[in-house]
Design a protein around this motif. Structure first.
Motif, PDB file in Angstrom:
ATOM      1  N   THR A  83       0.858  -1.208  -0.016  1.00  0.00           N
ATOM      2  CA  THR A  83      -0.032   0.025  -0.029  1.00  0.00           C
ATOM      3  C   THR A  83       1.000   1.352  -0.180  1.00  0.00           C
ATOM      4  OG1 THR A  83      -1.767  -1.158   1.251  1.00  0.00           O
ATOM      5  CG2 THR A  83      -1.847   1.169   1.117  1.00  0.00           C
ATOM      6  N   LEU A  84       1.897   1.325   0.888  1.00  0.00           N
ATOM      7  CA  LEU A  84       2.834   2.508   0.858  1.00  0.00           C
ATOM      8  C   LEU A  84       3.660   2.543  -0.582  1.00  0.00           C
ATOM      9  CD1 LEU A  84       4.240   2.190   4.419  1.00  0.00           C
ATOM     10  CD2 LEU A  84       2.590   3.749   3.723  1.00  0.00           C
ATOM     11  N   HIS A  85       3.812   1.320  -0.982  1.00  0.00           N
ATOM     12  CA  HIS A  85       4.617   1.491  -2.470  1.00  0.00           C
ATOM     13  C   HIS A  85       3.619   2.053  -3.303  1.00  0.00           C
ATOM     14  CE1 HIS A  85       7.524   0.368  -5.340  1.00  0.00           C
ATOM     15  NE2 HIS A  85       6.718  -0.322  -5.949  1.00  0.00           N
ATOM     16  N   CYS A  86       2.424   1.922  -3.573  1.00  0.00           N
ATOM     17  CA  CYS A  86       1.444   2.467  -4.407  1.00  0.00           C
ATOM     18  C   CYS A  86       1.232   3.779  -4.203  1.00  0.00           C
ATOM     19  CB  CYS A  86      -0.020   1.649  -4.534  1.00  0.00           C
ATOM     20  SG  CYS A  86       0.277  -0.086  -5.208  1.00  0.00           S
ATOM     21  N   GLU A  87       1.123   4.333  -2.952  1.00  0.00           N
ATOM     22  CA  GLU A  87       1.196   5.599  -2.580  1.00  0.00           C
ATOM     23  C   GLU A  87       2.485   6.464  -3.106  1.00  0.00           C
ATOM     24  OE1 GLU A  87       0.278   6.089   1.502  1.00  0.00           O
ATOM     25  OE2 GLU A  87      -1.894   5.160   1.314  1.00  0.00           O
TER      26      GLU A  87
END
Length: 90
Positions: A83-87
Motif C-alpha cells: 500500500t505504501l509502495h502504491c502511494e
C-alpha cells in the motif's frame, strides 16, 4: 498463508451448536427438577459435557490464532508495504 474463512465459520458453527445443546440439556434438567421427574437423569451430565466442548473449542481457536500469528504479521507487513509502495508512485 492467509486465514481461511471456512475455518472460522466452522468454529462459529461449533459454538452455536454446543451452546444450543447446552441450553437444551440444562432446560431439561431444570424442568425435571421443577416437576420432580426422573425421566432425564443424564441431562445435567450432558450439560456439563457441552460446557467442556465449548471450552475445548475456545482453546483450539486460541491455539490456532497463536500458531498463525507469525503468518498474519507477514501478511500485514506485505499489505502495508504494498500500500505504501502504491502511494509513493502517485
Amino acid at each position: 498463508m492467509d486465514p481461511v474463512s471456512a475455518v472460522w465459520t466452522f468454529f462459529m458453527f461449533l459454538y452455536f451448536s454446543f451452546s444450543i445443546l447446552w441450553m437444551t440439556f440444562f432446560s431439561m434438567y431444570y424442568v425435571e427438577k421443577q416437576i420432580n421427574s426422573h425421566d432425564f437423569p443424564w441431562a445435567i451430565h450432558a450439560s456439563f459435557l457441552m460446557l467442556i466442548c465449548i471450552a475445548f473449542t475456545y482453546a483450539a481457536a486460541r491455539f490456532g490464532r497463536h500458531k498463525g500469528k507469525a503468518e498474519m504479521l507477514k501478511l500485514r507487513r506485505f499489505a502495508e508495504e504494498s500500500t505504501l509502495h502504491c502511494e509513493k508512485k502517485d
